[in-house]
Design an enzyme around this catalytic site. Structure first.
Site, short mmCIF file in Angstrom:
data_model
loop_
_atom_site.label_atom_id
_atom_site.label_comp_id
_atom_site.label_asym_id
_atom_site.label_seq_id
_atom_site.Cartn_x
_atom_site.Cartn_y
_atom_site.Cartn_z
N GLU A 40 0.85 -1.20 0.00
CA GLU A 40 0.00 0.00 0.00
C GLU A 40 0.88 1.24 0.00
O GLU A 40 1.86 1.31 0.74
CB GLU A 40 -0.89 0.08 1.25
CG GLU A 40 -2.04 -0.88 1.32
CD GLU A 40 -2.88 -0.64 2.57
OE1 GLU A 40 -2.77 0.45 3.17
OE2 GLU A 40 -3.64 -1.56 2.96
N GLU A 66 -13.57 5.93 -0.39
CA GLU A 66 -14.48 5.02 0.31
C GLU A 66 -15.21 5.78 1.42
O GLU A 66 -14.63 6.09 2.46
CB GLU A 66 -13.71 3.83 0.87
CG GLU A 66 -13.02 3.00 -0.21
CD GLU A 66 -12.08 1.96 0.37
OE1 GLU A 66 -12.58 0.96 0.95
OE2 GLU A 66 -10.86 2.14 0.27
N LYS A 84 -15.36 4.57 5.39
CA LYS A 84 -14.18 4.28 6.20
C LYS A 84 -14.16 5.16 7.44
O LYS A 84 -14.39 6.36 7.36
CB LYS A 84 -12.90 4.51 5.38
CG LYS A 84 -12.62 3.46 4.32
CD LYS A 84 -11.16 3.41 3.94
CE LYS A 84 -10.35 2.72 5.01
NZ LYS A 84 -8.95 2.52 4.61
#
Length: 393
Positions: free
Chosen positions: A274, A328, A331
């Site tokens: 990531e 998103e 989240k």
């Protein structure tokens, strides 16, 4: 003369088959065959359906993705796409999976095996950021869970196709600056070393979640924003190695290599599972702007597409999965957590780094999907025909 020709043809076809099978084995032994991938997170209630995501990824020529579960709708939508996927075995399953190999077998038979080979599942990430986290129970069950997953795959003869790994956060390190000084935390090492030993035996890389954004956000007064964004800057010098770094991303990767080397795993490959930059944040989240997110992700992509190594490991090509494909909206945490996407929820680009957003019912998008599936099927048909011909010889 005819018999001689037939013998040569038979030998040549057998040679082609052996070459194909060897090539297939080499290609499928690794979860990440490119250098640039994307994390497809789905903690949101407004994202495009998985079928549209396939179209989006193909248009962007993104061939490697990670998901954080093994969602059947997603895996079905990606069938025939040729996009290589690493699925996630969530932290909530680790205790159960660690108990017995049969439980890992059940999970794989339900979530991985039925989708092969049509969906290109190339890896299973067992847990996410376990070591260095706050749940010590999970530290203890991580290695048994990893071993059970691998052994179950081995029993199914899938270890050459599906790689087993476990991504870590920067919290596993005691320090990381300068890169050569990086070491694993003393409390983490008793758990990390046997995990690394097992991954070394099965040929899995060390996956690290590396975020220059988070480092800059934590100390904007002392970290040059240009150093974090791959922009022109003075950089830093590592006195021990005499190496110069002009960007933090490479420094973070080499810090991981240095820590691995200190515990005897200098040959282990480091892959960034990531990395990314938030386009929006709270008032106390320095650097979280659209301009910075665009700059980081555009420069990162350019850097990865060069297929070059790092200052400390010049022969090990740098590879990374960007976080994330979409913003998103569900989240938890600070505003930045909901704004790491390269694309907005409707499929339009969050900012321009060279990708094209989703265009519903686009003729071009349909053609891309059709061509991709056609290519995949033609490979299967060609292989089947070759095998059938050889068996008749």
């Amino acid at each position: 003369m005819l018999t001689k020709y037939m013998r040569f043809s038979s030998f040549f076809l057998r040679f082609l088959l052996v070459f194909y099978l060897i090539s297939l084995n080499v290609l499928t032994a690794h979860a990440f065959t490119g250098t640039y991938g994307v994390n497809y997170g789905r903690i949101a209630d407004n994202l495009p359906p998985p079928g549209s995501v396939v179209t989006l990824l193909k248009a962007a020529k993104i061939k490697n993705i990670r998901i954080y579960d093994a969602d059947h709708e997603v895996l079905t939508a990606f069938k025939g796409s040729g996009i290589e996927i690493v699925v996630g075995l969530g932290n909530e399953f680790l205790k159960d999976i660690s108990v017995a190999e049969d439980r890992a077998m059940d999970w794989i038979k339900e979530n991985v095996q039925p989708f092969l080979p049509g969906t290109s599942i190339r890896g299973i990430a067992v847990g996410n950021e376990i070591l260095g986290g706050t749940n010590m129970e999970l530290w203890e069950v991580l290695l048994p869970a990893v071993k059970n997953v691998y052994n179950a795959l081995d029993r199914l003869d899938l270890t050459k196709v599906v790689q087993v790994s476990s991504p870590h956060s920067e919290a596993v390190f005691a320090n990381s600056f300068p890169p050569s000084s990086c070491t694993f935390r003393d409390d983490v090492l008793p758990f990390m070393k046997p995990l690394l030993q097992f991954f070394s035996q099965i040929g899995s890389p060390f996956y690290i979640n590396a975020y220059p954004f988070l480092a800059y956000k934590s100390d904007p007064e002392h970290i040059d924003i240009n150093y974090s964004l791959f922009q022109p800057n003075e950089g830093i010098d590592d006195a021990k190695t005499k190496l110069h770094y002009d960007n933090m991303f490479e420094a973070q990767v080499d810090a991981a290599y240095a820590a691995l080397e200190k515990v005897g795993f200098e040959k282990t490959e480091v892959i960034v599972s990531e990395t990314g930059w938030a386009s929006k944040g709270d008032e106390d989240e320095a650097g979280a702007t659209v301009k910075n997110a665009m700059t980081y992700n555009k420069n990162l992509r350019k850097r990865l597409l060069k297929k070059k190594g790092t200052p400390y490991r010049p022969k090990m090509v740098a590879k990374a999965y960007v976080f994330a494909l979409f913003n998103e909206n569900l989240k938890p945490g600070p505003t930045s957590e909901r704004n790491f996407g390269l694309f907005k929820a409707d499929g339009s680009i969050a900012y321009d780094i060279g990708f094209t957003g989703l265009v519903p019912s686009s003729a071009t998008s349909s053609l891309l999907s059709f061509k991709g599936i056609g290519l995949s099927n033609s490979l299967v048909f060609t292989t089947a025909a070759l095998l059938a011909l050889i068996l008749t010889l």
